[in-house]
Design a protein around this motif. Structure first.
Motif, PDB file in Angstrom:
ATOM      1  N   MET A  90       0.746  -1.391   0.091  1.00 57.43           N
ATOM      2  CA  MET A  90      -0.106  -0.294  -0.018  1.00 57.43           C
ATOM      3  C   MET A  90       0.995   1.256   0.029  1.00 57.43           C
ATOM      4  O   MET A  90       1.735   1.282   0.906  1.00 57.43           O
ATOM      5  N   SER A  91       0.599   2.190  -0.903  1.00 58.73           N
ATOM      6  CA  SER A  91       1.338   3.440  -1.127  1.00 58.73           C
ATOM      7  C   SER A  91       0.871   4.336   0.074  1.00 58.73           C
ATOM      8  O   SER A  91       0.057   4.165   0.673  1.00 58.73           O
ATOM      9  N   VAL A  92       1.845   5.364   0.388  1.00 60.94           N
ATOM     10  CA  VAL A  92       1.572   6.394   1.425  1.00 60.94           C
ATOM     11  C   VAL A  92       0.437   7.216   0.900  1.00 60.94           C
ATOM     12  O   VAL A  92      -0.441   7.694   1.793  1.00 60.94           O
ATOM     13  N   GLY A  93       0.187   7.513  -0.225  1.00 55.98           N
ATOM     14  CA  GLY A  93      -1.055   8.022  -0.880  1.00 55.98           C
ATOM     15  C   GLY A  93      -2.432   7.411  -0.700  1.00 55.98           C
ATOM     16  O   GLY A  93      -3.385   8.012  -0.245  1.00 55.98           O
ATOM     17  N   THR A  94      -2.362   6.140  -0.709  1.00 55.64           N
ATOM     18  CA  THR A  94      -3.465   5.292  -0.556  1.00 55.64           C
ATOM     19  C   THR A  94      -3.697   5.356   1.036  1.00 55.64           C
ATOM     20  O   THR A  94      -4.787   5.377   1.609  1.00 55.64           O
ATOM     21  N   LEU A 113      -3.015   7.741   3.212  1.00 55.56           N
ATOM     22  CA  LEU A 113      -3.523   9.024   3.603  1.00 55.56           C
ATOM     23  C   LEU A 113      -4.996   8.855   3.061  1.00 55.56           C
ATOM     24  O   LEU A 113      -5.851   9.706   3.881  1.00 55.56           O
ATOM     25  N   ASP A 114      -5.359   8.680   1.928  1.00 56.27           N
ATOM     26  CA  ASP A 114      -6.927   8.640   1.407  1.00 56.27           C
ATOM     27  C   ASP A 114      -7.727   7.688   2.332  1.00 56.27           C
ATOM     28  O   ASP A 114      -8.798   8.184   2.660  1.00 56.27           O
ATOM     29  N   TRP A 115      -7.083   6.593   2.789  1.00 56.10           N
ATOM     30  CA  TRP A 115      -7.991   5.748   3.903  1.00 56.10           C
ATOM     31  C   TRP A 115      -8.296   6.551   5.077  1.00 56.10           C
ATOM     32  O   TRP A 115      -9.112   6.557   5.856  1.00 56.10           O
ATOM     33  N   LEU A 116      -7.053   7.337   5.845  1.00 59.62           N
ATOM     34  CA  LEU A 116      -7.173   8.047   6.913  1.00 59.62           C
ATOM     35  C   LEU A 116      -8.201   9.155   6.653  1.00 59.62           C
ATOM     36  O   LEU A 116      -9.047   9.553   7.518  1.00 59.62           O
ATOM     37  N   GLY A 123      -9.716  15.400   7.384  1.00 59.58           N
ATOM     38  CA  GLY A 123     -10.156  14.429   6.213  1.00 59.58           C
ATOM     39  C   GLY A 123      -9.931  15.205   4.956  1.00 59.58           C
ATOM     40  O   GLY A 123      -9.333  14.667   4.107  1.00 59.58           O
ATOM     41  N   LEU A 124     -10.485  16.490   4.733  1.00 61.60           N
ATOM     42  CA  LEU A 124     -10.086  17.264   3.545  1.00 61.60           C
ATOM     43  C   LEU A 124      -8.878  17.423   3.438  1.00 61.60           C
ATOM     44  O   LEU A 124      -8.239  17.498   2.168  1.00 61.60           O
ATOM     45  N   ALA A 125      -8.039  17.999   4.526  1.00 58.65           N
ATOM     46  CA  ALA A 125      -6.648  18.178   4.176  1.00 58.65           C
ATOM     47  C   ALA A 125      -5.821  17.087   3.794  1.00 58.65           C
ATOM     48  O   ALA A 125      -4.831  17.344   3.181  1.00 58.65           O
ATOM     49  N   LEU A 126      -6.146  15.889   4.442  1.00 59.04           N
ATOM     50  CA  LEU A 126      -5.365  14.726   4.138  1.00 59.04           C
ATOM     51  C   LEU A 126      -5.631  14.128   2.429  1.00 59.04           C
ATOM     52  O   LEU A 126      -4.933  13.573   1.859  1.00 59.04           O
ATOM     53  N   ARG A 127      -7.058  14.398   1.998  1.00 60.89           N
ATOM     54  CA  ARG A 127      -7.319  14.392   0.688  1.00 60.89           C
ATOM     55  C   ARG A 127      -6.800  15.350  -0.173  1.00 60.89           C
ATOM     56  O   ARG A 127      -6.277  14.849  -1.285  1.00 60.89           O
TER      57      ARG A 127
END
Length: 117
Positions: free
Chosen positions: A1-5, A7-10, A56-60
């Motif tokens: 799982m990549s870091v971007g994925t 962060l998207d789950w978080l 959540g918005l900031a992480l996305r």
């Protein structure tokens, strides 16, 4: 799982938790019996819900311009919600819409004959 994925789950978890807290705040405002209880429901879970939504918005989004705007929204939410709750509570107290029997301590009551409250 990549870091971007990850962060998207978080971000998804934070968005869902924030939405649930905001929903709970809305239900509390509708269901609670008096002004002070409603004021509590309108501020505490609602502010935490909005902050979780912003996280959540900031992480996305992850861009500097978006993060700056998100931080500003969070700061203004933290600054205005307690002040608004204080003003609503004081106006409700002064207009007689607060059941004073439910208060543990009534700091706004008129002083008695000996100068005590």
């Amino acid at each position: 799982m990549s870091v971007g994925t990850a962060l998207d789950w978080l971000a998804a978890v934070a968005l869902v938790c924030g939405a649930l807290l905001s929903l709970a705040a809305g239900i509390g405002v509708l269901r609670f019996p008096d002004v002070l209880d409603r004021m509590h429901a309108a501020t505490k879970p609602q502010v935490l819900g909005v902050l979780l939504l912003l996280v959540g918005l900031a992480l996305r989004l992850r861009t500097a311009a978006d993060l700056g705007m998100i931080v500003l929204v969070g700061v203004f939410q933290l600054a205005t919600a307690p002040v608004a709750a204080q003003m609503i509570g004081r106006a409700a107290y002064r207009s007689g819409r607060v059941d004073r029997g439910l208060l543990d301590v009534d700091e706004l009551a008129e002083p008695g004959p000996q100068g005590r409250r």
